[in-house]
Design a protein around this motif. Structure first.
Motif, short mmCIF file in Angstrom:
data_model
loop_
_atom_site.label_atom_id
_atom_site.label_comp_id
_atom_site.label_asym_id
_atom_site.label_seq_id
_atom_site.Cartn_x
_atom_site.Cartn_y
_atom_site.Cartn_z
N ASN A 128 0.85 -1.19 0.00
CA ASN A 128 0.00 0.00 0.00
C ASN A 128 0.88 1.24 0.00
O ASN A 128 1.97 1.23 0.56
CB ASN A 128 -0.90 0.02 1.24
N TYR A 130 1.11 5.83 -1.30
CA TYR A 130 0.61 7.03 -1.95
C TYR A 130 1.74 7.62 -2.79
O TYR A 130 2.86 7.09 -2.80
CB TYR A 130 0.07 8.04 -0.93
N SER A 134 1.21 4.79 -5.15
CA SER A 134 -0.20 4.67 -5.51
C SER A 134 -0.30 4.11 -6.92
O SER A 134 0.38 4.61 -7.83
CB SER A 134 -0.88 6.03 -5.44
N TYR A 138 -2.12 8.76 -6.83
CA TYR A 138 -2.83 9.62 -5.88
C TYR A 138 -1.90 10.05 -4.76
O TYR A 138 -0.99 9.31 -4.37
CB TYR A 138 -4.04 8.90 -5.29
N GLY A 143 -5.12 9.62 -0.26
CA GLY A 143 -4.96 8.28 0.30
C GLY A 143 -5.47 8.18 1.73
O GLY A 143 -6.15 7.22 2.09
N THR A 146 -9.29 8.41 1.81
CA THR A 146 -9.84 7.15 1.29
C THR A 146 -9.79 6.06 2.34
O THR A 146 -10.78 5.34 2.56
CB THR A 146 -9.06 6.71 0.04
N GLU A 147 -8.65 5.90 3.01
CA GLU A 147 -8.51 4.84 4.00
C GLU A 147 -9.43 5.06 5.20
O GLU A 147 -10.01 4.11 5.73
CB GLU A 147 -7.05 4.73 4.45
N SER A 186 -11.07 1.32 -4.29
CA SER A 186 -9.86 2.01 -3.83
C SER A 186 -8.53 1.38 -4.20
O SER A 186 -7.47 1.94 -3.86
CB SER A 186 -9.92 2.20 -2.31
N ILE A 189 -6.25 3.87 -5.79
CA ILE A 189 -5.83 5.00 -4.97
C ILE A 189 -4.67 4.63 -4.06
O ILE A 189 -3.60 5.26 -4.09
CB ILE A 189 -7.02 5.53 -4.14
N THR A 190 -4.85 3.60 -3.23
CA THR A 190 -3.80 3.21 -2.26
C THR A 190 -3.40 1.75 -2.38
O THR A 190 -2.62 1.26 -1.58
CB THR A 190 -4.30 3.44 -0.82
N THR A 192 -5.52 -0.29 -1.69
CA THR A 192 -6.48 -0.71 -0.65
C THR A 192 -5.82 -1.41 0.53
O THR A 192 -5.40 -2.55 0.45
CB THR A 192 -7.58 -1.63 -1.20
N GLN A 217 5.95 4.87 4.44
CA GLN A 217 4.57 5.34 4.29
C GLN A 217 3.58 4.55 5.13
O GLN A 217 2.38 4.82 5.11
CB GLN A 217 4.15 5.26 2.81
#
Length: 245
Positions: A128, A130, A134, A138, A143, A146-147, A186, A189-190, A192, A217
């Motif tokens: 996972n 960003y 990502s 993203y 991120g 979203t999470e 998602s 994006i990340t 997920t 991260q």
């Protein structure tokens, strides 16, 4: 059921979640022509929870996720005193699965010409992340939001599906499909998370191989899911209080 017995079930269940979900992403998602892609990985994660819900739900509650354990505790469904042991078991299961995936993936394509191969890189093992980690580039704020939101919705569904006023025998199906849907939304994006243990296993496995970006991260994939889970725990209690008033 003794706490250590329940913790062992959580370790095995989280091992299965990471092996099934991240393993599908590493072994099957990127295979040319026949790869399973985002859709397949989404279902792989959902199926791990669905299958384990019926395998260990009666033993440990089948949390498989520190955020789920926290959300259930905030929601009054799980004792805070048991939280540290559950979290440790979940993280250990995730780490074991990540190292197994790394071990198996290192053999990818070596014995047959023209096959996909595995390269140890910052974004390997379905980590996972960003920014550059990502899948679709993203940033950190997107991120984090979203999470938080995805985990809050996941916990709200879990709390509702397991509510004794509901249709509890089918809770595993609802929860597994919820995780599938969350991944469909998602992954770009990340990749997920909604699960700090799931994020920690691959990040640590990569760190031992000299790839430390995902580990740097990792904070976001603890903070975001835990905040989202706590929000859902608080919000769902409002419905319970209204019902009993």
């Amino acid at each position: 059921m003794p706490l250590m017995t329940r913790a062992l079930a959580e370790l095995i269940g989280t091992f299965w979640l990471v092996l099934g979900g991240c393993g599908a992403a590493v072994f099957a998602a990127g295979v040319p022509d026949v790869g399973i892609g985002y859709l397949g990985v989404s279902f792989a994660f959902g199926l791990t929870v669905l299958t384990m819900a019926y395998a260990i739900g009666h033993i440990s509650g089948c949390h498989l996720n520190p955020a789920v354990s926290l959300g259930l505790a905030v929601g009054g469904r799980f004792p805070f005193a048991d939280l540290p042991v559950y979290v440790i078991a979940q993280v250990l299961g995730a780490i074991a699965a990540a190292f197994l995936i790394l071990f198996i993936a290192s053999d990818m394509g070596l014995h047959k010409e023209g096959q996909a191969t595995f390269t140890l890189a910052a974004n390997s093992l379905a980590v996972n992340g960003y920014d550059s980690l990502s899948p679709q580039g993203y940033g950190m704020t997107a991120g984090l939001v979203t999470e938080i939101v995805m985990t809050a919705m996941f916990l709200f569904i879990i709390l509702g599906a397991t509510d004794k006023r509901g249709i509890g025998s089918h809770a595993g199906l609802a929860i597994g499909l919820a995780l599938t849907l969350i991944h469909l939304i998602s992954i770009p994006i990340t990749n997920t998370s909604v699960n700090p243990a799931r994020s920690t296993g691959p990040a640590l496995a990569l760190l031992t191989g000299g790839q430390g970006l995902a580990a740097s991260q990792l904070w976001l994939f603890w903070v975001g899911p835990l905040v989202g889970a706590a929000i859902a725990g608080v919000v769902y209690r409002l419905f319970e209080h209204k019902h009993t008033a």
